[in-house]
Design a protein around this motif. Sequence first.
Motif, mmCIF file in Angstrom:
data_model
loop_
_atom_site.group_PDB
_atom_site.id
_atom_site.type_symbol
_atom_site.label_atom_id
_atom_site.label_comp_id
_atom_site.label_asym_id
_atom_site.label_seq_id
_atom_site.Cartn_x
_atom_site.Cartn_y
_atom_site.Cartn_z
ATOM 1 N N GLN A 1 0.836 -1.208 0.000
ATOM 2 C CA GLN A 1 0.000 0.000 0.000
ATOM 3 C C GLN A 1 0.871 1.259 0.000
ATOM 4 O O GLN A 1 0.628 2.207 -0.739
ATOM 5 C CB GLN A 1 -0.913 -0.020 1.240
ATOM 6 C CG GLN A 1 -2.021 1.018 1.212
ATOM 7 C CD GLN A 1 -2.936 0.845 -0.014
ATOM 8 O OE1 GLN A 1 -3.378 -0.251 -0.301
ATOM 9 N NE2 GLN A 1 -3.166 1.943 -0.748
ATOM 10 N N LYS B 1 2.248 1.892 -3.349
ATOM 11 C CA LYS B 1 1.210 2.446 -4.249
ATOM 12 C C LYS B 1 1.003 3.920 -3.939
ATOM 13 O O LYS B 1 1.048 4.760 -4.829
ATOM 14 C CB LYS B 1 -0.100 1.689 -4.000
ATOM 15 C CG LYS B 1 -0.347 0.611 -5.002
ATOM 16 C CD LYS B 1 -1.767 0.130 -4.837
ATOM 17 C CE LYS B 1 -1.993 -1.080 -5.699
ATOM 18 N NZ LYS B 1 -3.107 -1.843 -5.252
ATOM 19 N N ASP B 2 0.796 4.220 -2.646
ATOM 20 C CA ASP B 2 0.507 5.607 -2.242
ATOM 21 C C ASP B 2 1.647 6.534 -2.621
ATOM 22 O O ASP B 2 1.429 7.660 -3.048
ATOM 23 C CB ASP B 2 0.287 5.693 -0.719
ATOM 24 C CG ASP B 2 -0.962 4.945 -0.292
ATOM 25 O OD1 ASP B 2 -1.782 4.619 -1.178
ATOM 26 O OD2 ASP B 2 -1.108 4.669 0.919
ATOM 27 N N ARG C 1 3.900 6.014 -4.879
ATOM 28 C CA ARG C 1 4.276 5.803 -6.286
ATOM 29 C C ARG C 1 5.757 5.397 -6.423
ATOM 30 O O ARG C 1 6.556 6.024 -7.114
ATOM 31 C CB ARG C 1 3.963 7.054 -7.097
ATOM 32 C CG ARG C 1 2.463 7.356 -7.020
ATOM 33 C CD ARG C 1 1.994 8.182 -8.154
ATOM 34 N NE ARG C 1 2.528 9.523 -8.117
ATOM 35 C CZ ARG C 1 2.754 10.293 -9.179
ATOM 36 N NH1 ARG C 1 2.521 9.833 -10.376
ATOM 37 N NH2 ARG C 1 3.212 11.506 -9.048
ATOM 38 N N ALA D 1 2.359 -5.313 -5.611
ATOM 39 C CA ALA D 1 2.264 -3.953 -6.158
ATOM 40 C C ALA D 1 2.886 -3.868 -7.554
ATOM 41 O O ALA D 1 2.924 -2.802 -8.146
ATOM 42 C CB ALA D 1 2.956 -2.978 -5.203
#
Length: 438
Positions: free
Chosen positions: A62, A65-66, A68, A94
């Motif tokens: 996560q 992802k957050d 990048r 991811a």
Amino acid sequence: MTRPLRVLILGGTTEARRLAERLAPRSDLDVRLSLAGRTSNPVPHPVPLRVGGFGGAEGLAQYMKDERIDRLIDATHPYAAQMSANAAHAAARADVPLLALRRPAWRPVAGDRWREVADAQAAARALGDAPRRVFLALGRNEIAPFAGAPQHFYLVRSVDPVEPPLAVPHAVYIRARGPFREEDDRALLAGHEIDVVVAKNSGGPAAYGKIAAARALGLPVILLQRPVLPQTAVMADARGSYVLVVNSSVPAKNVPELIALLRANPGKYSFSSSGSGASSHLASVLFNSMANVSAVHVPYKGSSPSVTDLVSGQVAYTIETVPSIISFVKSGRLRALAVSTAKRSAAMPELGTIADDLPGYEMSGWIGLMAPAGMPNELRARLSAETRKILQDPDIRSRFIALGLDPAGNTPEEYTEFLKRQNDRYASIVKQAGLKLD
Ligand code: NAP
């Protein structure tokens, strides 16, 4: 303008810091480094730091992802196995390419007196009952088991204070951060009249001083084994049957007769294995438990001595690989009763399966191809496809079969699932039988 590639380094090691130093000046990269937060006052790093856990593999996925993140580099300590496993899972989840920096382990050289143990608890046991003067070069979170061996004197060296202190009457604490030089560690060990060193096999030069010092002083070193770090399944190459064999003087001619014989004589017959916890041992443990028989286990160091003693009649039966028994079966000195796989084996097609008489029995040895975690998916798929192609070659197939191996050739996904099932299966046999490592 394209944005710089965002790189997350999982750190806590000198290598991670050095890598960050090398990458920091590059304008095409945006590097940040993550620390576990184990030490209260970490050394300065040349890139932005984030500190503390992510909340498991999910949390790391996560976070990437957050934030990048484009690339993940696992440069954690060789004993940070949880973090490395999380990194491999999170990278796959991811879809972020992962690179692992792995620090090679130290290897013993002439004069080293090493003993490897599984963990800190085993190290505390290995010190023995008689009081000793111990240098504990472990993290402050790892020394708790030594409270169970209070007869020893402990010299504990750690970066942060050990709080609460170890509940033992004789302990001295030193706070220091490496690198440590051999001559300083020699003076330290001699000064405290240390007679044994307990350490991790961290590898690298920074912590090697104590190892070299112990060698110079002729002291034994108890080393905690390195944890197994994640790899990626590529495919299973081949499955090998084990064979249930008896010494030719044992009257049983087939599996039901062997079971009847063992049931009529509980604890009288013995079976051999290539070692406690080895797959041949587990195969027999499963057989004995499903057949509801009790026999005496005689572990050997390897298949050869195990089969040699079976041939000479020291033990009555074993479950072993085809190559280790086949010549004795052919010469009539051993009698093969059945194979361990669910289906008959191409190597000994005349034999039925143990499962014919004990439905559900199945054990197979297997050889697979693994790749480092983080290998790009396209490369892994290609390696897998090419290996499968090679395994279709009739010449290669017949060579595998001659070795008692049935070429399988499955996909990375099937192999990953297979490994999981194998793991569950072995874990349940070990648990059921209450097996422990010696
Ligand atoms: P671990 O057992 O692999 O990790 C336990 C948890 O700590 C991880 O699941 C993660 O928490 C967090 N964590 C570990 N490294 C992290 C990092 N670089 N950034 C963010 N979170 C991190 O590792 P450990 O407990 O740190 O250490 C295990 C062994 O390695 C010990 O023997 C220790 O002495 C040695 N060691 C570790 C480091 C280090 O920096 N990690 C440095 C030197 C030595 P979440 O699951 O919440 O993400």
